[in-house]
Design an enzyme around this catalytic site. Structure first.
Site, short mmCIF file in Angstrom:
data_model
loop_
_atom_site.label_atom_id
_atom_site.label_comp_id
_atom_site.label_asym_id
_atom_site.label_seq_id
_atom_site.Cartn_x
_atom_site.Cartn_y
_atom_site.Cartn_z
N LYS A 9 0.83 -1.21 0.00
CA LYS A 9 0.00 0.00 0.00
C LYS A 9 0.87 1.26 0.00
O LYS A 9 2.07 1.21 0.31
CB LYS A 9 -0.89 -0.02 1.26
CG LYS A 9 -1.90 -1.16 1.30
CD LYS A 9 -2.74 -1.07 2.57
CE LYS A 9 -3.83 -2.12 2.60
NZ LYS A 9 -4.75 -1.92 3.76
N TYR A 49 -12.76 -2.72 -2.44
CA TYR A 49 -13.23 -2.56 -1.05
C TYR A 49 -14.75 -2.46 -0.99
O TYR A 49 -15.30 -1.80 -0.12
CB TYR A 49 -12.57 -1.32 -0.43
CG TYR A 49 -11.11 -1.53 -0.07
CD1 TYR A 49 -10.68 -2.67 0.63
CD2 TYR A 49 -10.13 -0.61 -0.43
CE1 TYR A 49 -9.35 -2.86 0.95
CE2 TYR A 49 -8.79 -0.79 -0.11
CZ TYR A 49 -8.40 -1.93 0.58
OH TYR A 49 -7.08 -2.12 0.91
N PHE A 57 -15.29 4.87 7.47
CA PHE A 57 -13.88 5.12 7.12
C PHE A 57 -13.59 4.88 5.64
O PHE A 57 -12.45 5.07 5.20
CB PHE A 57 -12.95 4.27 7.99
CG PHE A 57 -13.15 2.78 7.87
CD1 PHE A 57 -12.59 2.06 6.83
CD2 PHE A 57 -13.89 2.08 8.82
CE1 PHE A 57 -12.77 0.69 6.71
CE2 PHE A 57 -14.08 0.71 8.71
CZ PHE A 57 -13.53 0.01 7.65
N ARG A 85 -1.52 -14.62 4.34
CA ARG A 85 -2.38 -13.98 5.35
C ARG A 85 -1.76 -14.11 6.74
O ARG A 85 -1.78 -13.18 7.54
CB ARG A 85 -3.78 -14.61 5.38
CG ARG A 85 -4.72 -14.13 4.32
CD ARG A 85 -5.14 -12.68 4.47
NE ARG A 85 -6.18 -12.45 5.44
CZ ARG A 85 -6.93 -11.35 5.50
NH1 ARG A 85 -6.74 -10.36 4.63
NH2 ARG A 85 -7.84 -11.20 6.41
N THR A 91 -5.58 -7.11 10.99
CA THR A 91 -5.82 -5.86 10.25
C THR A 91 -5.21 -4.66 10.97
O THR A 91 -4.52 -3.84 10.37
CB THR A 91 -7.33 -5.65 10.05
OG1 THR A 91 -7.86 -6.78 9.36
CG2 THR A 91 -7.61 -4.39 9.25
N ARG A 102 2.43 -6.62 9.48
CA ARG A 102 1.76 -5.50 10.14
C ARG A 102 2.25 -5.30 11.56
O ARG A 102 2.39 -4.17 12.03
CB ARG A 102 0.25 -5.71 10.09
CG ARG A 102 -0.33 -5.51 8.68
CD ARG A 102 -1.74 -6.04 8.58
NE ARG A 102 -2.39 -5.67 7.33
CZ ARG A 102 -3.55 -6.17 6.93
NH1 ARG A 102 -4.18 -7.06 7.68
NH2 ARG A 102 -4.08 -5.79 5.77
N ASN A 112 -1.78 0.10 7.18
CA ASN A 112 -1.23 -1.17 7.66
C ASN A 112 -0.40 -1.90 6.61
O ASN A 112 -0.31 -3.12 6.60
CB ASN A 112 -2.36 -2.05 8.21
CG ASN A 112 -3.46 -2.29 7.18
OD1 ASN A 112 -3.34 -1.88 6.04
ND2 ASN A 112 -4.52 -2.95 7.60
N HIS A 115 -2.01 -5.28 1.67
CA HIS A 115 -3.27 -6.01 1.47
C HIS A 115 -2.90 -7.42 1.08
O HIS A 115 -1.94 -7.63 0.31
CB HIS A 115 -4.10 -5.39 0.34
CG HIS A 115 -5.18 -6.32 -0.14
ND1 HIS A 115 -6.38 -6.44 0.51
CD2 HIS A 115 -5.19 -7.23 -1.16
CE1 HIS A 115 -7.11 -7.36 -0.11
NE2 HIS A 115 -6.42 -7.86 -1.12
N GLU A 126 -9.24 -11.24 -7.28
CA GLU A 126 -8.36 -10.07 -7.10
C GLU A 126 -7.17 -10.10 -8.07
O GLU A 126 -6.73 -9.06 -8.56
CB GLU A 126 -7.90 -10.00 -5.64
CG GLU A 126 -9.05 -9.69 -4.69
CD GLU A 126 -8.67 -9.62 -3.23
OE1 GLU A 126 -7.50 -9.93 -2.88
OE2 GLU A 126 -9.54 -9.24 -2.43
P1 IDP Z 1 -7.79 -6.87 5.83
O1 IDP Z 1 -6.97 -5.88 5.03
O2 IDP Z 1 -7.06 -7.35 7.06
O3 IDP Z 1 -8.33 -8.00 4.99
P2 IDP Z 1 -10.45 -5.66 5.75
O4 IDP Z 1 -11.49 -5.77 6.83
O5 IDP Z 1 -10.69 -6.36 4.47
O6 IDP Z 1 -9.05 -6.08 6.42
O7 IDP Z 1 -10.23 -4.09 5.51
C1 IDP Z 1 -9.55 -3.64 4.38
C2 IDP Z 1 -8.70 -2.46 4.78
O8 IDP Z 1 -9.55 -1.40 5.24
C3 IDP Z 1 -7.75 -2.70 5.95
O9 IDP Z 1 -6.56 -3.34 5.55
C4 IDP Z 1 -7.52 -1.30 6.47
O10 IDP Z 1 -6.57 -0.59 5.67
C5 IDP Z 1 -8.89 -0.67 6.28
N1 IDP Z 1 -9.71 -0.77 7.50
C6 IDP Z 1 -10.35 -1.86 7.98
N2 IDP Z 1 -11.00 -1.57 9.13
C7 IDP Z 1 -10.76 -0.26 9.37
C8 IDP Z 1 -11.18 0.64 10.42
O11 IDP Z 1 -11.90 0.30 11.36
N3 IDP Z 1 -10.73 1.93 10.32
C9 IDP Z 1 -9.94 2.36 9.30
N4 IDP Z 1 -9.54 1.56 8.31
C10 IDP Z 1 -9.94 0.26 8.33
MG MG Z 2 -9.71 -7.89 3.44
#
Ligand code: IDP
Ligand code: MG
Length: 153
Positions: A9, A49, A57, A85, A91, A102, A112, A115, A126
């Protein structure tokens, strides 16, 4: 062999950690099948997304993904989705275990670093989203017989 999609990212690119994170995947034994830099537009982020479109957010997430190009990776290995993963960690970087990407490089829920696809089904979707077929390479890694046992692949 399974393939998975990783995005380095803008939080990774801006902090000049591309090489360091790539190195982790290579050292683990994953084969780099695809690698390119891309500037993401609104359309691809809405699709990527879509499961978060209703979250408050989402606008800041989409903006954070457009600050600079990302690096898209197609990584291959046995159970690559789960292996990557697990390397990625939780996350929220503040909750991610030390030793994960992370957990070692981030302290944010949003910024973070990486992805990673969360299931083989989503990995297939994807990979198509970010790579054209001719951008995925099927060469054989010279180290393969030292990365997997003879009965594994
Ligand atoms: P992941 O990346 O661990 O699979 P997802 O729930 O798919 O997590 O969320 C995608 C991305 O959205 C996360 O990697 C993060 O950058 C962002 N994100 C997820 N939850 C939050 C939040 O509560 N606040 C701000 N950003 C978030
Ligand atoms: Mg995800």
């Amino acid at each position: 062999m399974e393939k998975t999609l990783v995005l380095l990212k803008p939080s990774c690119v801006q902090r000049q950690l591309i090489g360091e994170i790539l190195n982790r995947f290579e050292r683990r034994g994953l084969r780099i099948a695809g690698l390119k830099m891309m500037q993401l537009d609104d359309a691809i982020l809405r699709e990527h997304y879509s499961h978060l479109a209703d979250k408050p957010f989402f606008p800041t997430l989409a903006a954070s993904m457009q600050v600079s190009p990302v690096v898209a990776l197609a990584l291959e290995g046995i159970d690559a989705v789960q292996v990557v993963r697990t390397m990625t960690g939780a996350t929220n970087g503040r909750a991610a275990a030390p030793g994960t990407i992370r957990g070692d490089y981030s302290v944010s829920n949003q910024q973070n670093i990486v992805h990673a696809s969360d299931s083989p089904e989503n990995a297939a979707i994807e990979l198509k989203r970010f790579f054209r077929p001719e951008e995925i390479f099927e060469y054989t890694s010279g180290a393969r017989e030292y990365i997997y046992g003879a009965d594994e692949c």
